[in-house]
Design an enzyme around this catalytic site. Sequence first.
Site, PDB file in Angstrom:
ATOM      1  N   LYS A 241       0.785  -1.165   0.155  1.00  0.00           N
ATOM      2  CA  LYS A 241      -0.014  -0.031   0.158  1.00  0.00           C
ATOM      3  C   LYS A 241       0.851   1.276  -0.033  1.00  0.00           C
ATOM      4  CE  LYS A 241      -0.259  -0.175   5.050  1.00  0.00           C
ATOM      5  NZ  LYS A 241      -1.247  -0.606   6.094  1.00  0.00           N
TER       6      LYS A 241
ATOM      7  N   ARG B 252     -11.673   0.406  14.560  1.00  0.00           N
ATOM      8  CA  ARG B 252     -11.726   1.055  13.101  1.00  0.00           C
ATOM      9  C   ARG B 252     -12.562   0.415  12.173  1.00  0.00           C
ATOM     10  NH1 ARG B 252      -5.651   1.458  10.620  1.00  0.00           N
ATOM     11  NH2 ARG B 252      -6.094  -0.636   9.889  1.00  0.00           N
TER      12      ARG B 252
ATOM     13  N   TYR C 205      17.119  29.810   8.318  1.00  0.00           N
ATOM     14  CA  TYR C 205      15.915  30.391   8.808  1.00  0.00           C
ATOM     15  C   TYR C 205      15.580  30.734  10.189  1.00  0.00           C
ATOM     16  CZ  TYR C 205      13.833  30.104   3.995  1.00  0.00           C
ATOM     17  OH  TYR C 205      13.662  30.079   2.646  1.00  0.00           O
TER      18      TYR C 205
HETATM   19  C1  LIG Z   1      -0.689  -1.851   6.834  1.00  0.00           C
HETATM   20  C2  LIG Z   1      -1.583  -2.994   6.897  1.00  0.00           C
HETATM   21  C3  LIG Z   1      -1.161  -4.262   7.172  1.00  0.00           C
HETATM   22  C4  LIG Z   1       0.546  -4.197   7.255  1.00  0.00           C
HETATM   23  O1  LIG Z   1       0.885  -4.087   8.501  1.00  0.00           O
HETATM   24  P1  LIG Z   1       2.230  -4.317   9.019  1.00  0.00           P
HETATM   25  O2  LIG Z   1       2.521  -3.918  10.375  1.00  0.00           O
HETATM   26  O3  LIG Z   1       2.909  -2.843   8.338  1.00  0.00           O
HETATM   27  O4  LIG Z   1       2.793  -5.371   8.666  1.00  0.00           O
HETATM   28  C5  LIG Z   1      -1.691  -5.122   7.330  1.00  0.00           C
HETATM   29  N1  LIG Z   1      -3.199  -5.228   7.345  1.00  0.00           N
HETATM   30  C6  LIG Z   1      -3.753  -4.191   7.170  1.00  0.00           C
HETATM   31  C7  LIG Z   1      -5.331  -3.879   6.969  1.00  0.00           C
HETATM   32  C8  LIG Z   1      -3.088  -2.734   6.883  1.00  0.00           C
HETATM   33  O5  LIG Z   1      -3.732  -1.825   6.975  1.00  0.00           O
END
Ligand SMILES: *Cc1c(COP(=O)(O)O)cnc(C)c1O
Length: 394
Positions: free
Chosen positions: A51, A149, A279
């Site tokens: 993702k 969630r 800055y």
């Molecule tokens: C991001 C995510 C993962 C992966 O989690 P990690 O801790 O990065 O391994 C798995 N399942 C869902 C639904 C996620 O959003």
Amino acid sequence: MMTSLLVPPRAAERSGWPTAAATLTVDHTAFAHNLGVMRRVSGVDVLAVVKANGFGLGAVPLARTAAASGATALGVATIDEAIALRTAGLTLPILAWLPHPGADLATALRLQIDIACGTEEMLTAVAATATVVGVKARVHLEADTGMHRGGASPLEWPELCRAAARLERAGTVRVVGVWSHLANPGHPHWSAVANQVDAFTLALGSAYASGLQPEHHHIASSGAALAHPRTRFTLVRAGAGLYGIEPVEGHEFGLRPVVRVAARIVQVKRVRAGSAVGYGAGHVTQDATTLAVVPIGYADGVPRSLANTGEVSVGGIRCRIVGAVSMDQIVVDLGTGPAAAAVAGDEIVLIGDPQAGEPSLAEVAQWAGTIPQEILTGLGDRFARVHEGAQNVA
Ligand SMILES: *Cc1c(COP(=O)(O)O)cnc(C)c1O
């Protein structure tokens, strides 16, 4: 003068490196190694999470390496991310777990993308689209087991399962998975995940009681996959660990760093004691020193919170970022030791290999008061991106 174009290329350019000011190198051999660790330790199928453009490092090339290294599925958040992977030629099952109202479900279903459904509304929309498109939708039902969630609450779950079973009998949907997500996957103690695993087991039972027969049961992300055997079920969804982020507090699983961020010094200057830097005069030099200007700033993902706190490596020597982080540049104090011999064109490393004395991703995140994931996904578009050891198969 024209002849200035004829100067011999620097070593980096000779070996095929880009001429950009800053380079982001993704080590696919390390990524494949980390996937191997995840497979070996968990002992079940691994869905590789790519993702957010593969945690900012490049979803398509990393998905190809994952496919070539034993991942059995790919996972992303949005429908659009899934469509992009399939369109790029990835043939593994792809799960999109955050479809939104108005998403292009028709294209996703035509491309055989698995869709997560945590509400009856989404399940109904997916089934209706499947009917129009003329395919059977592959869905993973999401249970909320305590994170609050996404997913169906325990009150909503039985009806979601019954609705899915009706759609299966009608031939529009096939429930291939039941899943949930853990709130504390990287906590080393079983008690931090036990309640959710119990709730998930109940949810699975209720799915089967409705007549569903999902082949995939999954709740673990990287931390739980490595630390908690009873979270593994049939499949684990691994993100962080693949990118070299150690996901379990207080434990190391030998994951290798995947990302390296380096930039070339554009200018070196000597300054007197009492010189205000950057800055807002955010730093005043204590003694006479040597400063380096480095062409990378917050637009590239260097957090502003690294001002006067973060370090970079100059030829293996740690040097501090002084003064404010600007949009495009930072200033580094080279001190009066050997680092002060650096010249314009020399490479500095912002994120690299701690074994070589370079700042690790975890260290940078700690200086910035955040987590490594936020650093990775914040890396900007100006880097020359080098994919070392990338596998060119779908
Ligand atoms: C991001 C995510 C993962 C992966 O989690 P990690 O801790 O990065 O391994 C798995 N399942 C869902 C639904 C996620 O959003």
